[in-house]
Design a protein around this motif. Structure first.
Motif, mmCIF file in Angstrom:
data_model
loop_
_atom_site.group_PDB
_atom_site.id
_atom_site.type_symbol
_atom_site.label_atom_id
_atom_site.label_comp_id
_atom_site.label_asym_id
_atom_site.label_seq_id
_atom_site.Cartn_x
_atom_site.Cartn_y
_atom_site.Cartn_z
ATOM 1 N N MET A 1 0.847 -1.179 0.000
ATOM 2 C CA MET A 1 0.000 0.000 0.000
ATOM 3 C C MET A 1 0.895 1.245 0.000
ATOM 4 N N THR A 2 0.708 2.068 -0.979
ATOM 5 C CA THR A 2 1.490 3.302 -1.058
ATOM 6 C C THR A 2 0.696 4.445 -0.439
ATOM 7 N N LEU A 3 1.434 5.330 0.186
ATOM 8 C CA LEU A 3 0.802 6.479 0.812
ATOM 9 C C LEU A 3 0.696 7.620 -0.187
ATOM 10 N N THR A 4 -0.350 8.404 -0.058
ATOM 11 C CA THR A 4 -0.491 9.582 -0.900
ATOM 12 C C THR A 4 0.469 10.667 -0.400
ATOM 13 N N LYS A 8 1.973 11.179 3.407
ATOM 14 C CA LYS A 8 3.413 11.226 3.682
ATOM 15 C C LYS A 8 3.776 12.507 4.432
ATOM 16 N N LEU A 9 3.197 13.630 4.000
ATOM 17 C CA LEU A 9 3.475 14.897 4.669
ATOM 18 C C LEU A 9 2.961 14.884 6.105
ATOM 19 N N ALA A 10 1.817 14.257 6.334
ATOM 20 C CA ALA A 10 1.273 14.169 7.692
ATOM 21 C C ALA A 10 2.175 13.331 8.590
ATOM 22 N N VAL A 11 2.715 12.244 8.065
ATOM 23 C CA VAL A 11 3.629 11.394 8.838
ATOM 24 C C VAL A 11 4.903 12.172 9.173
#
Length: 88
Positions: A1-4, A8-11
């Motif tokens: 599963m790839t992150l949008t 990614k910015l939230a992480v």
């Protein structure tokens, strides 16, 4: 599963917040140590903080924590910049 991109910015932002929280006690140690070295604490109120070895230790430990925070924050900022420069 790839992150949008937004995920990614939230992480990355969450990691940056945690680094800032961990870095805060280092800043307090550094500030209190420098204050004790240059201005001096009231020895009646804080007799333990009249020891110069303890003050140097506070500055050293606080400085190490601050350097770690700076390096980690720069690493996360580079990672954030890489995510932002990715094509949508």
């Amino acid at each position: 599963m790839t992150l949008t991109k937004d995920e990614k910015l939230a992480v990355i932002q969450k990691k940056m917040t945690m680094v800032a929280v961990i870095d805060f006690p280092g800043t307090l140690l550094m500030a209190a140590g420098l204050y004790g070295l240059f201005a001096g604490f009231d020895t009646a109120a804080y007799p333990m903080l009249a020891n110069p070895i303890l003050l140097f230790a506070m500055v050293g430990v606080g400085g190490c924590i601050m350097v770690w925070g700076l390096l980690r924050m720069m690493q996360l900022a580079r990672e954030k910049q890489g995510v932002l420069s990715e094509p949508s």
